[in-house]
Design a protein around this motif. Structure first.
Motif, PDB file in Angstrom:
ATOM      1  N   LEU A 164      -8.415 -18.589  -2.197  1.00 23.78           N
ATOM      2  CA  LEU A 164      -7.390 -17.665  -2.677  1.00 23.78           C
ATOM      3  C   LEU A 164      -6.832 -16.827  -1.536  1.00 23.78           C
ATOM      4  CD1 LEU A 164      -9.102 -16.318  -5.926  1.00 23.78           C
ATOM      5  CD2 LEU A 164      -7.224 -17.960  -5.796  1.00 23.78           C
ATOM      6  N   PRO A 165      -5.588 -16.379  -1.660  1.00 24.18           N
ATOM      7  CA  PRO A 165      -5.043 -15.457  -0.664  1.00 24.18           C
ATOM      8  C   PRO A 165      -5.872 -14.164  -0.631  1.00 24.18           C
ATOM      9  CG  PRO A 165      -3.305 -16.305  -2.075  1.00 24.18           C
ATOM     10  CD  PRO A 165      -4.602 -16.746  -2.660  1.00 24.18           C
ATOM     11  N   ALA A 166      -5.878 -13.510   0.527  1.00 23.86           N
ATOM     12  CA  ALA A 166      -6.688 -12.301   0.723  1.00 23.86           C
ATOM     13  C   ALA A 166      -6.377 -11.235  -0.322  1.00 23.86           C
ATOM     14  CB  ALA A 166      -6.462 -11.752   2.129  1.00 23.86           C
ATOM     15  N   ALA A 170      -9.125  -9.679  -2.898  1.00 25.74           N
ATOM     16  CA  ALA A 170      -9.379  -8.225  -2.951  1.00 25.74           C
ATOM     17  C   ALA A 170      -9.312  -7.720  -4.387  1.00 25.74           C
ATOM     18  CB  ALA A 170      -8.378  -7.491  -2.073  1.00 25.74           C
ATOM     19  N   LYS A 171      -8.358  -8.227  -5.172  1.00 24.63           N
ATOM     20  CA  LYS A 171      -8.260  -7.816  -6.588  1.00 24.63           C
ATOM     21  C   LYS A 171      -9.510  -8.240  -7.353  1.00 24.63           C
ATOM     22  CE  LYS A 171      -3.226  -7.958  -7.029  1.00 24.63           C
ATOM     23  NZ  LYS A 171      -2.097  -8.692  -7.640  1.00 24.63           N
ATOM     24  N   LEU A 172      -9.999  -9.459  -7.085  1.00 21.32           N
ATOM     25  CA  LEU A 172     -11.199  -9.939  -7.768  1.00 21.32           C
ATOM     26  C   LEU A 172     -12.431  -9.112  -7.409  1.00 21.32           C
ATOM     27  CD1 LEU A 172     -10.875 -13.819  -7.554  1.00 21.32           C
ATOM     28  CD2 LEU A 172     -10.810 -12.414  -9.604  1.00 21.32           C
ATOM     29  N   GLU A 173     -12.491  -8.680  -6.168  1.00 21.63           N
ATOM     30  CA  GLU A 173     -13.629  -7.904  -5.701  1.00 21.63           C
ATOM     31  C   GLU A 173     -13.492  -6.423  -6.038  1.00 21.63           C
ATOM     32  OE1 GLU A 173     -13.565  -9.002  -1.596  1.00 21.63           O
ATOM     33  OE2 GLU A 173     -14.336 -11.019  -2.011  1.00 21.63           O
ATOM     34  N   GLY A 174     -12.350  -6.044  -6.622  1.00 24.45           N
ATOM     35  CA  GLY A 174     -12.140  -4.669  -7.033  1.00 24.45           C
ATOM     36  C   GLY A 174     -11.752  -3.745  -5.897  1.00 24.45           C
ATOM     37  N   LYS A 175     -11.292  -4.308  -4.807  1.00 30.92           N
ATOM     38  CA  LYS A 175     -10.869  -3.488  -3.660  1.00 30.92           C
ATOM     39  C   LYS A 175      -9.392  -3.181  -3.777  1.00 30.92           C
ATOM     40  CE  LYS A 175     -14.279  -5.617  -0.654  1.00 30.92           C
ATOM     41  NZ  LYS A 175     -14.470  -6.501   0.502  1.00 30.92           N
ATOM     42  N   PRO A 176      -8.982  -1.964  -3.378  1.00 30.89           N
ATOM     43  CA  PRO A 176      -7.553  -1.601  -3.475  1.00 30.89           C
ATOM     44  C   PRO A 176      -6.681  -2.318  -2.477  1.00 30.89           C
ATOM     45  CG  PRO A 176      -8.859   0.249  -2.640  1.00 30.89           C
ATOM     46  CD  PRO A 176      -9.800  -0.873  -2.922  1.00 30.89           C
TER      47      PRO A 176
END
Length: 176
Positions: A164-166, A170-176
């Motif tokens: 997946l694109p970065a 980041a959305k999956l990992e809950g990072k802003p």
């Protein structure tokens, strides 16, 4: 005394009334002759400018391309018609199943991933196993939209997160 006489008179008047509903109306069958019209025919042509109704189950071809709008429509229709049994993620754990109805297969299994789109469309139309058909509830174009959404749902499950694109990772990992 006057009131009782009025009520009695009203009851007598109403007793003489005939049923004024559709049971007592004259009806003409489609092919009957009809003296009311100059051509003697009961069947009439639609009035000029009338908008024709779509045939509810007229077959429509499978869309040549899958658009975002088609997938969104399919998502909406899936949530309404399919998710009670199949669950919002298509895993077969819908609310109806949680209340004792037989569990449908998970859409992520290999057999359904390999199934032709026409097969999925036909199952929506006519049903399969304990699933009854939705041909009378879901218009043909919406059935294709549901199939498109199912394909997107299948691709989303078991997808390689590293591919997946970065931004999406980041959305999956809950990072802003």
């Amino acid at each position: 005394m006057r009131r009782e006489a009025s009520v009695a008179l009203l009851c007598i008047a109403l007793a003489g009334c005939d049923r004024a509903d559709m049971v007592a109306q004259d009806k003409a069958d489609t092919w009957d002759k009809n003296a009311f019209f100059a051509d003697g025919s009961t069947m009439r042509q639609p009035v000029q400018g009338a908008v024709p109704r779509d045939a509810p189950n007229e077959s429509v071809p499978q869309p040549a391309t899958i658009t975002q709008a088609l997938i969104e429509r399919g998502h909406e229709r899936f949530d309404i018609f399919c998710s009670p049994c199949h669950g919002l993620s298509g895993d077969g754990q819908g609310m109806i199943v949680q209340r004792g109805f037989p569990k449908p297969p998970d859409f992520a299994i290999e057999r359904l991933r390999k199934a032709k789109a026409q097969h999925l469309y036909d199952v929506i139309t006519r049903g399969h196993g304990v699933m009854y058909g939705y041909g009378d509830r879901v218009p043909p174009a919406d059935r294709w939209a549901v199939v498109a959404y199912l394909r997107a749902l299948q691709q989303s499950q078991g997808a390689d997160v590293a591919a997946l694109p970065a931004e999406d990772r980041a959305k999956l990992e809950g990072k802003p």
